[in-house]
Design an enzyme around this catalytic site. Structure first.
Site, mmCIF file in Angstrom:
data_model
loop_
_atom_site.group_PDB
_atom_site.id
_atom_site.type_symbol
_atom_site.label_atom_id
_atom_site.label_comp_id
_atom_site.label_asym_id
_atom_site.label_seq_id
_atom_site.Cartn_x
_atom_site.Cartn_y
_atom_site.Cartn_z
ATOM 1 N N ASP A 175 3.149 -0.858 -5.036
ATOM 2 C CA ASP A 175 1.844 -0.442 -5.546
ATOM 3 C C ASP A 175 1.370 0.826 -4.858
ATOM 4 O OD1 ASP A 175 1.580 -1.988 -3.164
ATOM 5 O OD2 ASP A 175 -0.564 -2.203 -3.525
ATOM 6 N N GLU A 224 -0.075 -4.272 -1.652
ATOM 7 C CA GLU A 224 -0.159 -3.912 -0.235
ATOM 8 C C GLU A 224 -1.404 -3.091 0.067
ATOM 9 O OE1 GLU A 224 0.489 -1.520 3.444
ATOM 10 O OE2 GLU A 224 0.173 -0.814 1.392
#
Length: 376
Positions: free
Chosen positions: A73, A132
């Site tokens: 991400d 994350e």
């Protein structure tokens, strides 16, 4: 139609491709689908999935297992996608765009090697995880550690966070605390009837201003700590003497200390004040005394140059440390450009990281990874 990724081609082209697939935190499914589909083509890999976290692992019966991980991400895009190349064909060539540094370069290196290394000298578990860049409780690696800890078993973990192509061992721990003072509210026209809580916070700021950060050696690396004010709040109106003030501090502590020891230190520094710890996370020891880690450091530095250094910030290597796995950070990109509007990564650094990691996994540094015509 699902996105298609060519994992066996040029590693820089792969970096651009995965950057250009939307994957802001919470929107990783399209990229996760593409990664799962691409990895499933490799007969040597067992592919597992939990949510938008993909795990692929070999079962070659090797004496050691290495975990190589990266998050898929990114933070939100700010008109910096699709990716573009600048100074193409020169030594300064760089790939520009969201995620090129944090951390699609590292992810691309891992994906390329996962698909092209049929017989690495260690068994390898490749981990590509979600969420994350947001709240810790959503972190995909944390979820895997809770629900499938056996998927993460290994003797060494390598996290592809940007390190400018060097090795950064472990990471500092982090703690946030609120230091509060109280007073007595009054109309500011009759301030002598009150007691100003903001004024009472002056000793807190004074202690911070005169605080000397420690430098702590852990497993041969020196971690610099830090204790700093990161916020201050107090007061309810422009004509009211405030009866409460809170100074928020952040303490970065060496991985040799526990969060409990860090909290005790903060309370000692601010003795006499109300201290409330709001959040903390342990650091991770670099584990440079482990033979496998030493071999990795030697192999990588022989290709990329430099020496292993400490990671001052907190990264997910700490999650591996909690599982008892020594962990290091290693990936392309300048961490100072992470999340920046002008995020960009030298393409040569992506290639050198791929070559160094491939060389260690095969005990053969070989030519640059991803160059057409090279068999891997």
């Amino acid at each position: 139609m699902p996105e298609t990724l060519d994992l066996s081609g040029d590693v820089v082209a792969l970096t651009a491709a995965i950057c250009d697939i939307p994957s802001v935190s919470g929107d990783e499914t399209t990229l996760a689908d593409a990664i799962e589909t691409a990895l499933a083509r490799s007969a040597q890999l067992e592919v597992l999935r939990d949510g938008d976290a993909i795990v692929a692992r070999t079962h070659l019966g090797r004496s050691r297992r290495v975990v190589i991980a990266g998050h898929i991400d990114t933070v939100p895009v700010t008109a910096n996608l699709p990716t573009s190349f600048r100074d193409a064909g020169t030594e300064s060539e760089a790939l520009w765009g969201r995620g090129t540094v944090d951390m699609k370069g590292g992810v691309a290196v891992a994906l390329h090697l996962a698909a092209t290394l049929a017989a690495p000298r260690w068994d390898v578990t490749w981990v590509f995880y979600d969420h994350e860049e947001v709240e810790a409780e959503l972190n995909g690696l944390g979820r895997l550690a809770r629900l499938h800890p056996e998927w993460l078993h290994g003797d060494l973990a390598i996290l592809g966070e940007p390190t400018n192509g060097g090795i950064e061992g472990g990471c500092n721990g982090t703690l946030r605390a609120d230091i509060s003072t109280t007073g007595r509210a009054a109309h500011s026209a009759r301030s002598w009837r009150g007691s100003n809580a903001i004024h009472a916070a002056a000793p807190i700021l004074d202690r911070l201003a005169h605080y000397t950060a420690a430098e702590v050696e852990v497993d041969g690396l020196v971690y610099r700590e830090g204790l700093n004010a990161v916020g201050i709040s107090g007061g309810i109106a422009g004509n009211v003497i405030p009866d409460r003030c809170t100074v928020s501090v952040n303490y970065r502590f060496a991985p040799s200390a526990t969060p409990e020891q860090a909290a005790a230190h903060v309370r000692e520094v601010f003795e006499g004040f109300d201290v409330e710890v709001s959040d903390s996370a342990p650091g991770a020891r670099p584990g440079l005394d482990a033979l496998l880690v030493q071999e990795f450091v030697a192999a990588v530095t022989s290709v990329t140059g430099g020496v292993a250094g400490p990671k001052y910030g907190w990264t997910d290597v700490a999650r591996f440390a909690e599982l008892g796995i020594p962990a290091v950070n290693f990936g392309p990109g300048n961490p100072e450009l992470a999340h920046a509007d002008d995020e960009h990564c030298p393409t040569g650094q992506i290639r050198s990281c791929a070559a160094a990691l491939r060389g260690w996994l095969t005990d053969d540094a070989g030519p640059d990874a991803g160059t057409p015509g090279i068999e891997e």
